[in-house]
Design a protein around this motif. Sequence first.
Motif, PDB file in Angstrom:
ATOM      1  N   LEU A 186      76.853 -11.302 -32.161  1.00  0.00           N
ATOM      2  CA  LEU A 186      76.246 -12.048 -31.055  1.00  0.00           C
ATOM      3  C   LEU A 186      77.317 -12.465 -30.038  1.00  0.00           C
ATOM      4  CD1 LEU A 186      73.606 -14.315 -32.869  1.00  0.00           C
ATOM      5  CD2 LEU A 186      73.196 -12.247 -31.519  1.00  0.00           C
ATOM      6  N   ARG A 187      78.470 -12.917 -30.525  1.00  0.00           N
ATOM      7  CA  ARG A 187      79.552 -13.289 -29.602  1.00  0.00           C
ATOM      8  C   ARG A 187      80.025 -12.068 -28.809  1.00  0.00           C
ATOM      9  NH1 ARG A 187      81.331 -16.321 -34.142  1.00  0.00           N
ATOM     10  NH2 ARG A 187      82.837 -14.671 -34.661  1.00  0.00           N
ATOM     11  N   GLU A 188      80.173 -10.952 -29.505  1.00  0.00           N
ATOM     12  CA  GLU A 188      80.622  -9.722 -28.861  1.00  0.00           C
ATOM     13  C   GLU A 188      79.654  -9.275 -27.777  1.00  0.00           C
ATOM     14  OE1 GLU A 188      81.047  -5.121 -30.323  1.00  0.00           O
ATOM     15  OE2 GLU A 188      81.789  -6.674 -31.691  1.00  0.00           O
ATOM     16  N   ALA A 189      78.360  -9.501 -28.012  1.00  0.00           N
ATOM     17  CA  ALA A 189      77.332  -9.091 -27.058  1.00  0.00           C
ATOM     18  C   ALA A 189      77.146 -10.111 -25.930  1.00  0.00           C
ATOM     19  CB  ALA A 189      76.009  -8.866 -27.782  1.00  0.00           C
ATOM     20  N   GLY A 190      77.834 -11.258 -26.031  1.00  0.00           N
ATOM     21  CA  GLY A 190      77.740 -12.260 -24.972  1.00  0.00           C
ATOM     22  C   GLY A 190      76.769 -13.380 -25.246  1.00  0.00           C
ATOM     23  N   TYR A 191      76.416 -13.587 -26.521  1.00  0.00           N
ATOM     24  CA  TYR A 191      75.474 -14.660 -26.878  1.00  0.00           C
ATOM     25  C   TYR A 191      76.069 -15.553 -27.965  1.00  0.00           C
ATOM     26  CZ  TYR A 191      72.321 -11.634 -24.304  1.00  0.00           C
ATOM     27  OH  TYR A 191      71.752 -10.866 -23.321  1.00  0.00           O
ATOM     28  N   PRO A 192      77.190 -16.223 -27.663  1.00  0.00           N
ATOM     29  CA  PRO A 192      77.820 -17.067 -28.688  1.00  0.00           C
ATOM     30  C   PRO A 192      76.967 -18.259 -29.095  1.00  0.00           C
ATOM     31  CG  PRO A 192      78.803 -17.452 -26.536  1.00  0.00           C
ATOM     32  CD  PRO A 192      77.904 -16.262 -26.384  1.00  0.00           C
ATOM     33  N   ASN A 193      76.073 -18.672 -28.232  1.00  0.00           N
ATOM     34  CA  ASN A 193      75.191 -19.808 -28.535  1.00  0.00           C
ATOM     35  C   ASN A 193      73.787 -19.363 -28.917  1.00  0.00           C
ATOM     36  OD1 ASN A 193      77.261 -21.707 -27.871  1.00  0.00           O
ATOM     37  ND2 ASN A 193      76.825 -21.326 -25.697  1.00  0.00           N
ATOM     38  N   GLY A 194      73.636 -18.090 -29.216  1.00  0.00           N
ATOM     39  CA  GLY A 194      72.332 -17.579 -29.616  1.00  0.00           C
ATOM     40  C   GLY A 194      71.387 -17.421 -28.435  1.00  0.00           C
ATOM     41  N   PHE A 195      70.101 -17.322 -28.730  1.00  0.00           N
ATOM     42  CA  PHE A 195      69.083 -17.167 -27.683  1.00  0.00           C
ATOM     43  C   PHE A 195      67.727 -17.499 -28.298  1.00  0.00           C
ATOM     44  CE2 PHE A 195      69.768 -13.108 -29.775  1.00  0.00           C
ATOM     45  CZ  PHE A 195      68.490 -12.640 -30.030  1.00  0.00           C
ATOM     46  N   ASP A 196      66.718 -17.586 -27.450  1.00  0.00           N
ATOM     47  CA  ASP A 196      65.363 -17.867 -27.923  1.00  0.00           C
ATOM     48  C   ASP A 196      64.684 -16.560 -28.337  1.00  0.00           C
ATOM     49  OD1 ASP A 196      65.647 -20.573 -27.375  1.00  0.00           O
ATOM     50  OD2 ASP A 196      64.907 -20.354 -25.316  1.00  0.00           O
ATOM     51  N   PHE A 197      63.955 -16.603 -29.454  1.00  0.00           N
ATOM     52  CA  PHE A 197      63.326 -15.405 -30.021  1.00  0.00           C
ATOM     53  C   PHE A 197      61.976 -15.802 -30.607  1.00  0.00           C
ATOM     54  CE2 PHE A 197      62.930 -12.383 -33.712  1.00  0.00           C
ATOM     55  CZ  PHE A 197      62.883 -11.202 -32.976  1.00  0.00           C
ATOM     56  N   SER A 198      60.953 -14.994 -30.374  1.00  0.00           N
ATOM     57  CA  SER A 198      59.611 -15.291 -30.886  1.00  0.00           C
ATOM     58  C   SER A 198      59.075 -14.115 -31.685  1.00  0.00           C
ATOM     59  CB  SER A 198      58.653 -15.618 -29.739  1.00  0.00           C
ATOM     60  OG  SER A 198      58.582 -14.535 -28.819  1.00  0.00           O
ATOM     61  N   ILE A 199      58.310 -14.423 -32.734  1.00  0.00           N
ATOM     62  CA  ILE A 199      57.726 -13.404 -33.614  1.00  0.00           C
ATOM     63  C   ILE A 199      56.221 -13.619 -33.699  1.00  0.00           C
ATOM     64  CG2 ILE A 199      57.718 -12.358 -35.907  1.00  0.00           C
ATOM     65  CD1 ILE A 199      60.490 -13.510 -36.377  1.00  0.00           C
ATOM     66  N   SER A 200      55.461 -12.539 -33.541  1.00  0.00           N
ATOM     67  CA  SER A 200      54.019 -12.566 -33.770  1.00  0.00           C
ATOM     68  C   SER A 200      53.764 -12.293 -35.257  1.00  0.00           C
ATOM     69  CB  SER A 200      53.318 -11.503 -32.922  1.00  0.00           C
ATOM     70  OG  SER A 200      51.952 -11.385 -33.285  1.00  0.00           O
ATOM     71  N   GLY A 201      53.086 -13.230 -35.929  1.00  0.00           N
ATOM     72  CA  GLY A 201      52.802 -13.073 -37.354  1.00  0.00           C
ATOM     73  C   GLY A 201      51.333 -13.241 -37.663  1.00  0.00           C
ATOM     74  N   THR A 202      50.978 -13.021 -38.924  1.00  0.00           N
ATOM     75  CA  THR A 202      49.595 -13.188 -39.386  1.00  0.00           C
ATOM     76  C   THR A 202      49.587 -14.057 -40.636  1.00  0.00           C
ATOM     77  OG1 THR A 202      49.818 -11.101 -40.612  1.00  0.00           O
ATOM     78  CG2 THR A 202      48.748 -10.994 -38.455  1.00  0.00           C
ATOM     79  N   ASN A 203      48.407 -14.476 -41.034  1.00  0.00           N
ATOM     80  CA  ASN A 203      48.253 -15.301 -42.234  1.00  0.00           C
ATOM     81  C   ASN A 203      47.112 -14.747 -43.073  1.00  0.00           C
ATOM     82  OD1 ASN A 203      48.381 -17.302 -44.143  1.00  0.00           O
ATOM     83  ND2 ASN A 203      47.419 -18.880 -42.885  1.00  0.00           N
ATOM     84  N   GLY A 204      47.458 -14.107 -44.193  1.00  0.00           N
ATOM     85  CA  GLY A 204      46.429 -13.576 -45.089  1.00  0.00           C
ATOM     86  C   GLY A 204      46.074 -12.123 -44.846  1.00  0.00           C
TER      87      GLY A 204
END
Length: 514
Positions: free
Chosen positions: A346-364
Amino acid sequence: MRLEMRRKVIALCAGVAVVLTMGAAATRAQTPRTLVVAQSADIDTGDPAGSTGLATVAVLANVYDTLVRRDAALNLKPGLALSWRAVDPTTWEFKLRKGVKFQDGEPFNAGAVKFSFDRMLDPKTHWAGAGALRLIKAVTAVDDDTVRITTSQPWPLLPRFLGYYGMVVPPGYLRQNGADALVRHAVGTGAYRFVSWVKDDRVELEANPDYWGGRPKISRVTVRVIPTDAPRVAELLAGSVQLAPLLPPELFTPLETSPRTKLVVGKSLSVFFVIYNLVNIAKDKPLADPRVRQALNYAINRQAILTSVMHNVGTPVATFCSEVMDACDPSIPPFPYDPNKARALLREAGYPNGFDFSISGTNGTYPGDRDIVLAVAAQLNQIGVRTKVNVSEVGVQLRAVMDRKLPEDGWFTRFTDFFGISTIIPLRAFYSPGEWSQWRPGNGPFDQLVEEAQAAPTEAKLRDISRRLQLLYKDQAPAITLFTAPNANGMSRDLQWTPRPDLELTMADASWSR
């Protein structure tokens, strides 16, 4: 997670208590030779050209036959065809069994095979499986016992595809009773005859005494529809059901501890992924960089999730295939759990502080789905990737995926390779024109290898292409690959049956131990 599991166990116990009060009567209602299977969904139709749904194919595989059979280990065996050979690179010849009859008495012959394939592949039929057989150009009845299938390009894998698709129907029955005659009453050449179907309740089958493979050992099979998993297990514990397939991990323990049941885990052709949304992704977005995509893979402790959520049922997967699939290279290792490596990338790619990420999931929708995706999110948060999970109804999710309008950055899902070939999941999920692909415009070399795999002239060439595909996949990392999805089945202790990786419920293979 633990609270949710506790609630389900309490609900299960309550269900068992209720069912036990009526269990004796329910059990007496079934004859001793009747096998009751509890599926979570009903069949869509009795016509094999009307649906490719898992619940439908699993049941209709008892009524209809294909040219090529597969055993529980997915080895190819003679089916309605006794033998097959490649006449030339684009022509396959199948020699058919003689003396086989459909369950209505109509003779089986090459004309029935041609009729069935022409009907399936006719665009007016709208059969969802037509795409898988799209290379078939023509089917010709040479004589009553010989069929030739011509393809638009060399297709050495055709017999493997015909071990799952290509159920043969009786043309005379349809001509006499109408094009929709099979919808309500299936008629095939299979081990079981279709007796009745009460929609959203049950399908009744009885052994075909004239089956070419020999009369099944279990005379009657009832496939009941019980949509919720806990009641399916409750009835299994009570004795009114003898087989409940595809159960979630939180319900394993009661089956393992009961004196009348057992948990049988079969090999799996299914893999869990978090597939990245790379549709027309801008170059300045984190996921546009393969280093970021790899970093998220290094952040996942797959074995820890298997232990905490899946009761240790499942195997970490390196790319898109498992050892059950032909041509999958088991020597390619999964991403190791290495959060320090993840942070460094992540640091090498220019994101040392991370980033926001979202996942679509299901239940059951899939066994353990909600708990798996929450565990993935927690592990990503630990490397500074601020992850949010949006749980939605599976139909809504899949529509957004198909339309390439998924609002999230990732899509948690399960892919199953029903054909047992390592290059099928990439064809469907990561090949840029693929039906479910979110990798668009995609990767040119990857797409080219997928296309080459479809026409691989030999098994050795297929293995070579598959290995190169796996290595390129791991380098480009279009998804977080997790582990195999469980093929876990609750069964009565006196039922002898081997769960199939392709999830078909072939009851001709079952018997009672006492």
